[in-house]
Write an enzyme that holds these catalytic residues in place. Structure first.
Site, PDB file in Angstrom:
ATOM      1  N   ASP A 113       0.841  -1.193   0.000  1.00 47.72           N
ATOM      2  CA  ASP A 113       0.000   0.000   0.000  1.00 47.72           C
ATOM      3  C   ASP A 113       0.879   1.248   0.000  1.00 47.72           C
ATOM      4  OD1 ASP A 113      -3.269   0.027   0.988  1.00 47.72           O
ATOM      5  OD2 ASP A 113      -2.228   1.946   0.793  1.00 47.72           O
ATOM      6  N   TYR A 147     -15.258   4.727 -13.864  1.00 45.71           N
ATOM      7  CA  TYR A 147     -14.963   3.563 -13.030  1.00 45.71           C
ATOM      8  C   TYR A 147     -15.392   2.279 -13.739  1.00 45.71           C
ATOM      9  CZ  TYR A 147     -14.911   0.676  -8.764  1.00 45.71           C
ATOM     10  OH  TYR A 147     -14.675  -0.294  -7.818  1.00 45.71           O
TER      11      TYR A 147
END
Length: 267
Positions: free
Chosen positions: A39, A161
């Site tokens: 991350d 998206y």
């Protein structure tokens, strides 16, 4: 019957610091896998890895910006060294920016393309290089890409998206074909999660209300639930369980597939 036991497997989950990624990492760890949390959010990512260790799992945090080739090139060897191998990559990192088509911002589209499409493509590239014969891990394995029900339905406000998550579906199938053709020994599949009330899911509902599609975030979430035959939103463990299944030997003859985990919404 083959079990879902992942003892001895080594997994990297991108975007694993929070939300769906953290839930997937936890489920993989509970099934016996050693897990690396990849991350950009270092503090939260380290906390997530520590929570897994506190629960008895083998877990590490690895700094990873999925849009950056150099970051992948550094992260993968770090994972292999930390965990003693690599058998599974979950390409979960993603972003969603809500907008009506008439109001699209090119910068928002580029960001979703970078994270959702390029990030997944680079994940496939470096997973293949590590897991194929002669790679740093070299024992084959699996890649699970996280698409979305947005790839299978037409829902207002999420055109960018939807486009990027549809691209992940196509990347998955081409990658599976290449892996098989070239003898990499890596299965590649994806899941299509339904709307889940994570930070991202809740923000989507709020954004749909803010642009005038629904009177409130609660109404937006209710509209999704009403489109779902099971009559509810998804939960993190619904998605995590599907990842564990696809990672396990119970799915050993499954590759190039997309698994809906959406309560029937996209059928």
């Amino acid at each position: 019957m083959t079990s879902y036991d992942l003892t001895g497997r080594k997994a990297l989950v991108t975007g694993g610091a929070r939300g769906l990624g953290a839930g997937m990492a936890e489920a993989l760890a509970k099934a016996g896998a050693a897990v690396a949390i990849g991350d950009v959010t270092e503090d939260v990512g380290k906390q997530t890895a520590q929570a897994l260790r506190d629960a008895g799992a083998t877990a590490e945090f690895v700094a990873l910006d999925v849009t950056d080739e150099a970051s992948w090139a550094e992260a993968i060897p770090n994972v292999v060294n930390a965990l003693g191998g690599l058998d599974l990559v979950v390409n979960n990192a993603g972003v969603e920016i809500t907008s009506l088509i008439v109001d699209l911002d090119p910068a928002d589209i580029r960001k979703m393309l970078d994270v959702n499409v390029l990030g997944t493509a680079l994940g496939l590239k470096h997973a293949f290089r590590a897991m194929r014969p002669g790679g740093a891990a070299g024992n084959g394995g699996g890649v699970i890409n996280i698409s979305s029900v947005a790839a299978t339905i037409a829902f207002p406000g999420i055109s960018g998206y939807s486009a990027t998550k549809s691209a992940i579906d196509r990347l998955t199938r081409v990658a599976a074909a290449e892996s098989g053709k070239l003898g990499y020994g890596v299965r590649v599949n994806c899941i299509y999660p339904g709307l889940t009330p994570t930070v991202m899911g809740n923000q989507l509902a709020a954004d749909c209300a803010a642009i005038g599609l629904f009177p409130s975030p609660e109404a937006a979430a209710q509209a999704v639930a009403e489109l779902t035959p099971q009559g509810r939103l998804g939960q993190v463990d619904d998605m995590a369980d599907a990842v564990v299944f696809l990672a396990s030997d119970a799915a050993k003859f499954i590759t190039g597939a997309g698994l809906p985990v959406d309560g029937g919404m996209g059928m």
